[in-house]
Every structure is written in structure tokens, then in C-alpha cells.
Design a protein around this motif. Structure first.
Motif, PDB file in Angstrom:
ATOM      1  N   THR A   1       0.364   1.055 -10.195  1.00  0.00           N
ATOM      2  CA  THR A   1      -0.474   1.280  -9.021  1.00  0.00           C
ATOM      3  C   THR A   1      -1.918   0.990  -9.399  1.00  0.00           C
ATOM      4  O   THR A   1      -2.326   1.202 -10.549  1.00  0.00           O
ATOM      5  CB  THR A   1      -0.339   2.720  -8.485  1.00  0.00           C
ATOM      6  OG1 THR A   1      -0.699   3.639  -9.509  1.00  0.00           O
ATOM      7  CG2 THR A   1       1.072   2.994  -8.007  1.00  0.00           C
ATOM      8  N   PHE A   2      -2.666   0.528  -8.407  1.00  0.00           N
ATOM      9  CA  PHE A   2      -4.010   0.039  -8.658  1.00  0.00           C
ATOM     10  C   PHE A   2      -4.952   0.459  -7.537  1.00  0.00           C
ATOM     11  O   PHE A   2      -4.513   0.741  -6.423  1.00  0.00           O
ATOM     12  CB  PHE A   2      -3.992  -1.493  -8.786  1.00  0.00           C
ATOM     13  CG  PHE A   2      -3.034  -1.965  -9.836  1.00  0.00           C
ATOM     14  CD1 PHE A   2      -3.438  -2.145 -11.141  1.00  0.00           C
ATOM     15  CD2 PHE A   2      -1.698  -2.198  -9.521  1.00  0.00           C
ATOM     16  CE1 PHE A   2      -2.538  -2.562 -12.114  1.00  0.00           C
ATOM     17  CE2 PHE A   2      -0.791  -2.618 -10.482  1.00  0.00           C
ATOM     18  CZ  PHE A   2      -1.218  -2.797 -11.790  1.00  0.00           C
ATOM     19  N   ALA A   3      -6.246   0.462  -7.821  1.00  0.00           N
ATOM     20  CA  ALA A   3      -7.249   0.866  -6.841  1.00  0.00           C
ATOM     21  C   ALA A   3      -7.440  -0.185  -5.754  1.00  0.00           C
ATOM     22  O   ALA A   3      -7.791   0.150  -4.627  1.00  0.00           O
ATOM     23  CB  ALA A   3      -8.579   1.152  -7.534  1.00  0.00           C
ATOM     24  N   SER A   4      -7.198  -1.455  -6.068  1.00  0.00           N
ATOM     25  CA  SER A   4      -7.406  -2.514  -5.072  1.00  0.00           C
ATOM     26  C   SER A   4      -6.185  -3.425  -4.995  1.00  0.00           C
ATOM     27  O   SER A   4      -5.399  -3.527  -5.950  1.00  0.00           O
ATOM     28  CB  SER A   4      -8.634  -3.359  -5.416  1.00  0.00           C
ATOM     29  OG  SER A   4      -8.378  -4.185  -6.522  1.00  0.00           O
ATOM     30  N   SER A   5      -6.051  -4.087  -3.864  1.00  0.00           N
ATOM     31  CA  SER A   5      -4.934  -5.015  -3.687  1.00  0.00           C
ATOM     32  C   SER A   5      -5.067  -6.216  -4.615  1.00  0.00           C
ATOM     33  O   SER A   5      -4.074  -6.775  -5.064  1.00  0.00           O
ATOM     34  CB  SER A   5      -4.829  -5.465  -2.228  1.00  0.00           C
ATOM     35  OG  SER A   5      -6.008  -6.124  -1.823  1.00  0.00           O
TER      36      SER A   5
ATOM     37  N   GLU B   1      -6.297  -6.201  -7.704  1.00  0.00           N
ATOM     38  CA  GLU B   1      -5.815  -5.797  -9.028  1.00  0.00           C
ATOM     39  C   GLU B   1      -4.284  -5.796  -9.069  1.00  0.00           C
ATOM     40  O   GLU B   1      -3.690  -6.251 -10.045  1.00  0.00           O
ATOM     41  CB  GLU B   1      -6.330  -4.405  -9.385  1.00  0.00           C
ATOM     42  CG  GLU B   1      -7.808  -4.329  -9.666  1.00  0.00           C
ATOM     43  CD  GLU B   1      -8.284  -2.903  -9.879  1.00  0.00           C
ATOM     44  OE1 GLU B   1      -9.195  -2.727 -10.706  1.00  0.00           O
ATOM     45  OE2 GLU B   1      -7.755  -1.983  -9.232  1.00  0.00           O
ATOM     46  N   ALA B   2      -3.680  -5.285  -8.017  1.00  0.00           N
ATOM     47  CA  ALA B   2      -2.217  -5.266  -7.942  1.00  0.00           C
ATOM     48  C   ALA B   2      -1.657  -6.684  -7.908  1.00  0.00           C
ATOM     49  O   ALA B   2      -0.653  -6.981  -8.566  1.00  0.00           O
ATOM     50  CB  ALA B   2      -1.760  -4.477  -6.718  1.00  0.00           C
TER      51      ALA B   2
ATOM     52  N   SER C   1      -0.197   8.060  -2.187  1.00  0.00           N
ATOM     53  CA  SER C   1      -1.219   8.105  -3.236  1.00  0.00           C
ATOM     54  C   SER C   1      -2.494   7.364  -2.848  1.00  0.00           C
ATOM     55  O   SER C   1      -3.469   7.397  -3.593  1.00  0.00           O
ATOM     56  CB  SER C   1      -0.666   7.495  -4.528  1.00  0.00           C
ATOM     57  OG  SER C   1      -0.373   6.123  -4.334  1.00  0.00           O
ATOM     58  N   ALA C   2      -2.472   6.693  -1.703  1.00  0.00           N
ATOM     59  CA  ALA C   2      -3.610   5.895  -1.224  1.00  0.00           C
ATOM     60  C   ALA C   2      -4.029   4.849  -2.258  1.00  0.00           C
ATOM     61  O   ALA C   2      -5.209   4.624  -2.495  1.00  0.00           O
ATOM     62  CB  ALA C   2      -4.784   6.788  -0.830  1.00  0.00           C
ATOM     63  N   ARG C   3      -3.032   4.245  -2.890  1.00  0.00           N
ATOM     64  CA  ARG C   3      -3.281   3.199  -3.886  1.00  0.00           C
ATOM     65  C   ARG C   3      -2.389   2.007  -3.581  1.00  0.00           C
ATOM     66  O   ARG C   3      -1.446   2.092  -2.805  1.00  0.00           O
ATOM     67  CB  ARG C   3      -3.021   3.726  -5.298  1.00  0.00           C
ATOM     68  CG  ARG C   3      -4.041   4.783  -5.714  1.00  0.00           C
ATOM     69  CD  ARG C   3      -3.755   5.381  -7.069  1.00  0.00           C
ATOM     70  NE  ARG C   3      -3.708   4.439  -8.164  1.00  0.00           N
ATOM     71  CZ  ARG C   3      -4.765   4.028  -8.870  1.00  0.00           C
ATOM     72  NH1 ARG C   3      -5.957   4.459  -8.582  1.00  0.00           N
ATOM     73  NH2 ARG C   3      -4.608   3.188  -9.874  1.00  0.00           N
ATOM     74  N   TRP C   4      -2.684   0.885  -4.230  1.00  0.00           N
ATOM     75  CA  TRP C   4      -1.895  -0.337  -4.067  1.00  0.00           C
ATOM     76  C   TRP C   4      -0.880  -0.416  -5.183  1.00  0.00           C
ATOM     77  O   TRP C   4      -1.206  -0.216  -6.351  1.00  0.00           O
ATOM     78  CB  TRP C   4      -2.814  -1.556  -4.094  1.00  0.00           C
ATOM     79  CG  TRP C   4      -3.713  -1.606  -2.916  1.00  0.00           C
ATOM     80  CD1 TRP C   4      -4.977  -1.102  -2.818  1.00  0.00           C
ATOM     81  CD2 TRP C   4      -3.409  -2.166  -1.640  1.00  0.00           C
ATOM     82  NE1 TRP C   4      -5.470  -1.316  -1.555  1.00  0.00           N
ATOM     83  CE2 TRP C   4      -4.534  -1.971  -0.815  1.00  0.00           C
ATOM     84  CE3 TRP C   4      -2.298  -2.812  -1.109  1.00  0.00           C
ATOM     85  CZ2 TRP C   4      -4.574  -2.404   0.509  1.00  0.00           C
ATOM     86  CZ3 TRP C   4      -2.332  -3.244   0.204  1.00  0.00           C
ATOM     87  CH2 TRP C   4      -3.464  -3.036   0.995  1.00  0.00           C
TER      88      TRP C   4
ATOM     89  N   PHE D   1       0.855  -1.184   0.000  1.00  0.00           N
ATOM     90  CA  PHE D   1       0.000   0.000   0.000  1.00  0.00           C
ATOM     91  C   PHE D   1       0.889   1.232   0.000  1.00  0.00           C
ATOM     92  O   PHE D   1       1.809   1.354   0.800  1.00  0.00           O
ATOM     93  CB  PHE D   1      -0.918   0.019   1.223  1.00  0.00           C
ATOM     94  CG  PHE D   1      -1.919   1.141   1.188  1.00  0.00           C
ATOM     95  CD1 PHE D   1      -2.970   1.103   0.297  1.00  0.00           C
ATOM     96  CD2 PHE D   1      -1.783   2.228   2.017  1.00  0.00           C
ATOM     97  CE1 PHE D   1      -3.891   2.136   0.240  1.00  0.00           C
ATOM     98  CE2 PHE D   1      -2.699   3.269   1.982  1.00  0.00           C
ATOM     99  CZ  PHE D   1      -3.757   3.220   1.091  1.00  0.00           C
TER     100      PHE D   1
END
Length: 86
Positions: A52-56, A58-59, A34-37, A30
Motif C-alpha cells: 500500500t502506498f500514499a499515492s496512486s 507510487e503504487a 486505510s485511505a491508501r492506494w 484505492f
């Protein structure tokens, strides 16, 4: 100075390298700024930023795709092989 319980002692002496990832998934972290994964992978000693991705999840999927491309079935993946879009 009081004595520490065995659990507290073990937790205090465990190196960062030996702790499981906070996300629970390999290659995923995390990024607070950027508050992204973020997903990253190390290949031949070189660390590569995947994105970087919105959810873990997706990452983790992005990490799996990179790991599969680099090492095929011979490497640990976060999700079963069936979920990969090769």
C-alpha cells in the motif's frame, strides 16, 4: 417503464471486468478502509499483494517493477520503461 438512452444502457450492462480501473492505472486500486492506494499483480493465476502506498503513482511504479520483473518488456507498464529502476 421508460426507455434508456444508448449510453445509459451501455453503462448499466458493462461488467466490472470491462471497466477501466478507477485510478486509471493497471494493478492499482484505492483501499477505502486505510485511505491508501494498493498495488497487486496476478502471476500464473495467483494474485500477489505488492503493498500500500500514499499515492496512486507510487503504487503504479511498484506494479510496474513487479510486472517488469515477471515479464520484462513483453508486458503493459503504467509508466515508460525509462522510469523503472531495474
Amino acid at each position: 417503464m421508460g426507455q434508456m438512452s444508448p449510453e445509459a444502457l451501455a453503462a448499466s450492462t458493462t461488467s466490472v471486468r470491462n471497466r477501466p480501473p478507477a485510478s486509471g492505472m493497471k494493478g492499482v486500486r484505492f483501499i477505502e478502509k486505510s485511505a491508501r492506494w494498493g498495488a497487486r499483480i496476478k502471476i500464473n493465476g495467483n494474485e500477489k499483494h505488492i503493498g500500500t502506498f500514499a499515492s496512486s503513482e507510487e503504487a503504479a511504479s511498484a506494479y510496474d517493477a513487479a510486472a517488469y520483473a515477471a515479464w520484462g518488456d513483453d508486458y503493459y507498464l503504467n509508466f515508460p520503461r525509462q522510469k523503472l529502476s531495474a
